[in-house]
Design a protein around this motif. Structure first.
Motif, PDB file in Angstrom:
ATOM      1  N   GLN A 173      52.388  37.120  35.314  1.00  0.00           N
ATOM      2  CA  GLN A 173      51.069  36.433  35.242  1.00  0.00           C
ATOM      3  C   GLN A 173      50.539  36.647  36.665  1.00  0.00           C
ATOM      4  O   GLN A 173      49.375  36.727  37.120  1.00  0.00           O
ATOM      5  CB  GLN A 173      51.289  34.798  34.966  1.00  0.00           C
ATOM      6  N   ASP A 212      43.393  41.076  38.616  1.00  0.00           N
ATOM      7  CA  ASP A 212      42.117  40.372  38.416  1.00  0.00           C
ATOM      8  C   ASP A 212      41.208  40.400  39.567  1.00  0.00           C
ATOM      9  O   ASP A 212      40.035  40.610  39.651  1.00  0.00           O
ATOM     10  CB  ASP A 212      42.116  39.177  37.595  1.00  0.00           C
ATOM     11  N   SER A 213      41.940  39.987  40.702  1.00  0.00           N
ATOM     12  CA  SER A 213      41.341  40.020  42.008  1.00  0.00           C
ATOM     13  C   SER A 213      40.874  41.430  42.472  1.00  0.00           C
ATOM     14  O   SER A 213      39.900  41.566  43.346  1.00  0.00           O
ATOM     15  CB  SER A 213      42.166  39.077  43.099  1.00  0.00           C
ATOM     16  N   ASN A 254      46.900  38.171  37.878  1.00  0.00           N
ATOM     17  CA  ASN A 254      46.043  37.793  38.941  1.00  0.00           C
ATOM     18  C   ASN A 254      45.764  38.455  40.013  1.00  0.00           C
ATOM     19  O   ASN A 254      44.635  38.710  40.479  1.00  0.00           O
ATOM     20  CB  ASN A 254      46.620  36.416  39.315  1.00  0.00           C
TER      21      ASN A 254
END
Length: 56
Positions: free
Chosen positions: A44, A51-52, A48
């Protein structure tokens, strides 16, 4: 000219690492719940980061 020396984008490297962690998570799911939860948390964190990177 030489694709041998080209490096992969950071997002692609992270995606590969994410996939490996998810495979490890799945294999540990029925064997050791604590370790599988740790692998899922690591995956996870990497998701993240992906995604950033993609939002920039």
């Amino acid at each position: 000219m030489f694709s041998l020396f080209k490096t992969k984008p950071e997002a692609e490297k992270l995606q590969k690492k994410y996939e490996l962690l998810m495979q490890e998570w799945h294999s540990l799911l029925n064997v050791n719940r604590k370790k599988s939860d740790q692998k899922f948390a690591e995956a996870q964190e990497i998701l993240n980061k992906i995604d950033s990177l993609n939002s920039n």
